[in-house]
Design an enzyme around this catalytic site. Structure first.
Site, PDB file in Angstrom:
ATOM      1  N   ARG B 233       0.839  -1.178   0.000  1.00 42.05           N
ATOM      2  CA  ARG B 233       0.000   0.000   0.000  1.00 42.05           C
ATOM      3  C   ARG B 233       0.886   1.244   0.000  1.00 42.05           C
ATOM      4  NH1 ARG B 233      -3.467  -2.395  -1.917  1.00 42.05           N
ATOM      5  NH2 ARG B 233      -5.536  -2.938  -1.124  1.00 42.05           N
ATOM      6  N   HIS B 281      -1.233   0.631 -10.180  1.00 41.39           N
ATOM      7  CA  HIS B 281      -1.891  -0.339  -9.291  1.00 41.39           C
ATOM      8  C   HIS B 281      -2.456  -1.524 -10.090  1.00 41.39           C
ATOM      9  CE1 HIS B 281      -3.950  -0.833  -5.123  1.00 41.39           C
ATOM     10  NE2 HIS B 281      -3.666  -2.004  -5.658  1.00 41.39           N
TER      11      HIS B 281
END
Lengths: 322, 322
Positions: B233, B281
């Site tokens: 993350r 991502h």
């Protein structure tokens, strides 16, 4: 005659060269290292052992008794010349598997994960939502076919195994079993394997027998999803047939590191072929420290063999081609 | 109440969805699949089980008893809301390790083999002799440090092991041993490991404790050759400090797939930072068939648990964050 070893190396790697100097010293040999043939020339006349690449290194080496070729490929060397001289010849097969395996896995994943497209977007500063991303593929679950089960093919197969592919099938002249593969088939059985392969990896030496192994007829047998990667020698692919298949979306993509003509000429249509990714013969070469060290370690093994009057471990048959 | 399962999926993968339909049918449940939340909305009111992503999927689902979050990360979900409702919550940790391991190995080898440069040359139709190539690095022989020893970190470690790295060290809160690593150290011991790492792979969940784990002080401990890859993350890295280190060549390179703000804004200076390689991502996500199938297989396991009134295997604690 002086007990002298000459090594010709583009990339001088002191740590790797120190290994040779230590081994040579044990037997009373001196070691000289030069960056290229021009630099080496004035120092070759009294050399007994020469480590380098290219037919050029044979000129003015009347006292050489053993030539160690720094590459794995030994196409382009004149077997007659070596025979007449009655000298030993070895090569460096086994040096390049480690680095080439990393190249193959890099190119396969780059193609499977659309990395060439993502890198274009990165240069433009553009984010793409995963919702717009077309399907990624993975080594996991892929059916992998490897032409050539020697050091290159087997090292790649050993590494890619951990990604959990559906299968890893090898192809070789003998069809002899190699532990890294699920099974190995003979070259005559290649056609039956081609339609099932997701990823075809070519690790073949450049011999008359490997000329256009992947010819037009065999390219026609590949599936629409097939990815072809060549890290062996450029002679093994019919480049025109490959371009035609790529331009017409009959196969998914190809990554070539070796070509019929190298350097690949600027005007070659291969540069602009759809879904064809070119690297300039850098999958192997002595570009990585591990390669240079392995290359020198293998040379050391054979220096010991030579000095102890045992057969060279990496001796090659120039007529057979490997 | 109807026995109904609703699945919200961008990428409809019929083979993977068939697995759920079969399992659900065994227990008398119907399955409905929608491409996004808007499409699903009119059909959520009577759903008992919901598989999807984002807080938005909670609206107008008064009869839901179990939410299965399609991602591994569960930051951004309101724990209070779930508590008040007294519903079950599970996630999909375990789904993404396979595809993310391939991404990490791809990015690491691309950086180590100067592939971003070679691809620029390819676009320009330029061959570069290996003599001009600066040193390649290899996973073989690299010292690898992995922050996070869960599914992502352990799957990567298991795959990269076959490349014969010098070491694979894991870092976790508990420091508990995990077989894929040579050793695992506690987060408090991270500083001692940082100067030795060639490749730092970050696989941490987004929790308050992982905020800026790689902060300015720790980035200063990295070696000049360090490559940082983040697939966990974005909160775990001080992005300003990372940019500063990259621009001043204090570390070699970084590949980021996750960011503090996603999508990464067009005006972000990260896009243009030297030796920083951005992907949007996509290291995980349900972009690969193996991921989608694994995701549905895990959901099936918990459908069986739910219907047999056993605890969910993939239940999560939203307050803890994983």
């Amino acid at each position: 005659m002086s007990k002298k070893i000459v090594i010709i190396k583009t990339h001088k790697d002191e740590a790797a060269l120190a290994l040779v100097k230590d081994t040579a010293a044990k037997y009373g040999y001196s070691v000289e290292v030069y960056g290229d043939l021009d630099e080496a020339k004035p120092h070759l006349e009294d050399a007994e052992i020469i480590h380098g690449m290219g037919m050029g290194l044979l000129a003015n080496t009347p006292n050489a008794k053993w030539y160690c070729i720094a590459s794995a490929g030994i196409n382009g060397y004149d077997a007659d010349y070596f025979d007449e001289r009655g000298v030993l010849v070895s090569n460096s097969s086994g040096t390049y598997g480690t680095t080439i395996a990393e190249h193959i896995i890099m190119m396969a994943t780059m193609i499977m994960r659309h990395m060439f497209r993502f890198d274009e977007l990165r240069r433009e500063g553009k984010w793409l939502s995963f919702k717009e991303v077309t399907d990624f593929r993975t080594l996991c679950g892929s059916k992998i076919l490897v032409l050539g089960t020697g050091n290159l093919g087997a090292t790649f197969a050993g590494r890619v195994r951990s990604f959990e592919p559906a299968s890893i099938v090898g192809v070789s002249k003998s069809g002899r079993e190699v532990p890294e593969f699920d099974r190995v088939v003979k070259l005559e059985e290649l056609d039956a394997e081609l339609p099932n392969a997701d990823l075809i990896v070519m690790c073949l030496p450049g011999t008359p027998e490997t000329e256009n192994v992947l010819n037009k007829e065999r390219i026609a047998l590949l599936s629409k999803d097939a990815i072809v990667i060549n890290v062996g020698r450029g002679n093994a692919i019919d480049e025109d047939a490959l371009m035609d298949a790529l331009e017409n979306d009959r196969i998914a993509a190809a990554a070539l590191d070796v070509f019929k003509e190298e350097p690949l000429p600027e005007e070659s249509p291969l540069w602009k072929t759809k879904n064809l990714y070119i690297t300039p013969h850098v999958s192997g070469q002595e570009t990585a420290h591990v390669t240079r060290e392995l290359n020198m370690r293998m040379f050391c093994e054979d220096i010991e063999n030579y000095c102890e009057v045992r057969p060279l471990k990496y001796a090659v048959d120039l007529r057979r081609g490997y």
